[in-house]
Design an enzyme around this catalytic site. Sequence first.
Site, PDB file in Angstrom:
ATOM      1  N   ASN A  99      13.715 -33.536 -20.962  1.00 34.20           N
ATOM      2  CA  ASN A  99      13.060 -32.285 -21.347  1.00 34.20           C
ATOM      3  C   ASN A  99      13.927 -31.164 -20.807  1.00 34.20           C
ATOM      4  OD1 ASN A  99      11.312 -30.150 -21.777  1.00 34.20           O
ATOM      5  ND2 ASN A  99       9.949 -30.693 -20.075  1.00 34.20           N
ATOM      6  N   GLY A 100      14.264 -30.192 -21.662  1.00 30.78           N
ATOM      7  CA  GLY A 100      15.104 -29.075 -21.206  1.00 30.78           C
ATOM      8  C   GLY A 100      16.296 -28.918 -22.129  1.00 30.78           C
ATOM      9  N   GLU A 478      -2.533  -9.435 -30.062  1.00 34.74           N
ATOM     10  CA  GLU A 478      -2.968 -10.795 -29.790  1.00 34.74           C
ATOM     11  C   GLU A 478      -3.713 -11.386 -31.007  1.00 34.74           C
ATOM     12  OE1 GLU A 478      -2.245 -13.028 -27.850  1.00 34.74           O
ATOM     13  OE2 GLU A 478      -3.914 -14.438 -27.883  1.00 34.74           O
ATOM     14  N   GLU A 485       0.147 -17.745 -35.721  1.00 34.29           N
ATOM     15  CA  GLU A 485       0.423 -19.051 -35.108  1.00 34.29           C
ATOM     16  C   GLU A 485      -0.211 -20.203 -35.888  1.00 34.29           C
ATOM     17  OE1 GLU A 485       0.826 -18.714 -30.288  1.00 34.29           O
ATOM     18  OE2 GLU A 485      -1.120 -18.180 -31.111  1.00 34.29           O
ATOM     19  N   HIS A 501       3.690   6.300 -39.575  1.00 37.20           N
ATOM     20  CA  HIS A 501       5.123   6.520 -39.354  1.00 37.20           C
ATOM     21  C   HIS A 501       5.959   5.394 -39.958  1.00 37.20           C
ATOM     22  CE1 HIS A 501       4.248   9.979 -36.936  1.00 37.20           C
ATOM     23  NE2 HIS A 501       3.431   9.259 -36.187  1.00 37.20           N
ATOM     24  N   LYS A 597       3.151 -25.832 -26.645  1.00 38.34           N
ATOM     25  CA  LYS A 597       2.275 -25.136 -25.704  1.00 38.34           C
ATOM     26  C   LYS A 597       3.020 -24.599 -24.503  1.00 38.34           C
ATOM     27  CE  LYS A 597      -1.970 -24.255 -24.252  1.00 38.34           C
ATOM     28  NZ  LYS A 597      -2.455 -23.088 -24.981  1.00 38.34           N
TER      29      LYS A 597
HETATM   30  C1  G6P Z   1       4.109 -20.565 -25.844  1.00 39.54           C
HETATM   31  C2  G6P Z   1       2.663 -20.776 -26.228  1.00 39.54           C
HETATM   32  C3  G6P Z   1       1.916 -19.453 -26.157  1.00 39.54           C
HETATM   33  C4  G6P Z   1       2.083 -18.846 -24.773  1.00 39.54           C
HETATM   34  C5  G6P Z   1       3.554 -18.662 -24.407  1.00 39.54           C
HETATM   35  C6  G6P Z   1       3.724 -18.276 -22.950  1.00 39.54           C
HETATM   36  O1  G6P Z   1       4.755 -19.832 -26.833  1.00 39.54           O
HETATM   37  O2  G6P Z   1       2.546 -21.322 -27.529  1.00 39.54           O
HETATM   38  O3  G6P Z   1       0.538 -19.683 -26.404  1.00 39.54           O
HETATM   39  O4  G6P Z   1       1.436 -17.617 -24.742  1.00 39.54           O
HETATM   40  O5  G6P Z   1       4.237 -19.904 -24.586  1.00 39.54           O
HETATM   41  O6  G6P Z   1       3.280 -19.335 -22.172  1.00 39.54           O
HETATM   42  P1  G6P Z   1       2.721 -19.241 -20.697  1.00 39.54           P
HETATM   43  O7  G6P Z   1       2.378 -20.655 -20.355  1.00 39.54           O
HETATM   44  O8  G6P Z   1       3.832 -18.709 -19.849  1.00 39.54           O
HETATM   45  O9  G6P Z   1       1.545 -18.349 -20.699  1.00 39.54           O
END
Ligand code: G6P
Length: 602
Positions: A99-100, A478, A485, A501, A597
């Site tokens: 992962n990374g 948001e 999304e 504008h 996520k």
């Molecule tokens: C991803 C997720 C978003 C989240 C963002 C930041 O893009 O899909 O839902 O807001 O990361 O993540 P964090 O865990 O740092 O809030």
Amino acid sequence: MCGIVGYMGESKIKRILLDGLKELEYRGYDSAGFALMQNGRIEAYKAVGKLDNLIHKTEAVQSSGFGVGIAHTRWATHGKPTELNAHPHQGRFSHVVHNGIIENYTELKKKLQSEGARFLSQTDTEVIVHLYEQLAERHKDSAKAFEETVKQLEGAYAILLIDERCEDRIFFAKKGSPLQIGLGESGRFFASSDAALVGLCHEAIYLEDGCWGWVSPESLNLFEGESPVSPVAKAIPPTLHSAQKEGFRFFMEKEIYEQAQVLGDTLMGRLQEDRVHLEEIDRTLLDGVEALRLCACGTSYHAALASTYLFERLSRMEARVEIASEFRYRDPVLKSSELFVVISQSGETADTLEALKMAKRAGLKTLAICNVDNSSIVREADATLLTRAGIEKGVASTKAFATQMMVLWLLSLLIAQRHKTLDPALLAQEIAAMRHAPQVLQVPEKLHDRIHRLSKRYLHGHGFFFIGRDLFYPLALEGALKLKEISYLHAEGYPAGEMKHGPIALADSELFTIALLPGTLLKEKMRSNVEELIARDSTTLAIGPECFDLADDYLPTQPTDHPMLEFYEMMVVMQLLALEISIRLGNDVDMPRNLAKSVTVE
Ligand code: G6P
């Protein structure tokens, strides 16, 4: 952003790996795979798409007795989501999951290819296994080879590697991506997050960056660079349980409905009659602090933006917001009188974590607002306020956002108390509104039904504008993010006063405006902005406490005298709207395409 699982022991290895991946699937779901090693032989299995495909494909696979296994669920970075690019990646006698991002993979790959290595995938990960094998042949010592491999890797990684020539070992390394070793009665476990360890072990070692080593049935060998370190195990939080849908169609729906309860948890013990009390914050943390620098990504960034209105209005404190991925590569002027506040649901977002480290290096005090205890961000920050939202599984964040806002509101009042910027009557009003907030997050059945019916009219068009002013502008951002999304429709959040504008040029009947019309802030200004759009025939859905006759559609909120209560109620309405539109479009609400996520790559 990719999930890793590993196991060594005598229990059903395939079951443990697949169950672990199920818990981590939210981190990435482009493909999945696992490798099992028994009696010195490794068998690997991979499938493109969601984990269910791998589960079906491997129904007949069985294991018994002692063995080791590594598994992975992928969010593609290098190379398309194909089976060849799925992990584990293999060489001639070893397999790896990662992962990374390996930043120097191009040069490593060229070198390895020129020395005869045959690459099968387009991934950065594959260099790890070829490099390891080359060094293992040279040194005739697998631990030495693994150590040398890790030394040559640049970038971020959590790695598990198994080798047929040492059948009772799992090698591991961690830098910049999360990795934990679970200590259970039935063996050793590895996972990217606690969620995959629950029920299997009570304690875990949360690896620090720069750590590497291997486990065998008899020992756990941990190093930092060349020095051995003693592993320190911590209890896995007892409140953490594996999330279930509990009758809801999607986790996101369940999480929207849970908001009322988790907001109560966020407040627990933090309100004392007419005062805010945050015991996690040492009095000295705020000493000498004259301004706040907030930093985050995605939804957490929107929470940061919204909070600036609270910090200015209630605490009279300057608050500036940074997108973590931008902040990192600027040359920001940072002052030691600023408190650096990072907001992250997962606590693992690579850009936010690096921004936090930068601020620390610059000598700033740091505070994390986070949902995951023991996460990398929590461990790095000087102090933490946990949001207490519980596990959030839907990729589109809902309850995490609601609780972040609550913690930020609490913090604004704590500063207001300290700096005496609110007279006692106003402070009492704020606290009364806070106590009432969980109630406004309850979802009335009638409202949900109405949103469900209305949603069928918003499945097309050439775009959505979510508009608001003041606190409701970040909320509009948001709302738009939630819709795009999970519906894949184009949506933008905009400050209502800015529409004229430029963006108003887009207005026609196929442009949908979602207008946030609170009763408590800039009511008349907002109405004028909406009328300007209606005059240009934009199809408009108004949300607010007063019916707006000119709009095509209207969704009511309760009249109240506090903007944050309106904020929360409108937030729920927009979450449900996005959910219902996405369901009607037949999308996977919890695992929308292309997203993950927890974004542990920059
Ligand atoms: C991803 C997720 C978003 C989240 C963002 C930041 O893009 O899909 O839902 O807001 O990361 O993540 P964090 O865990 O740092 O809030």
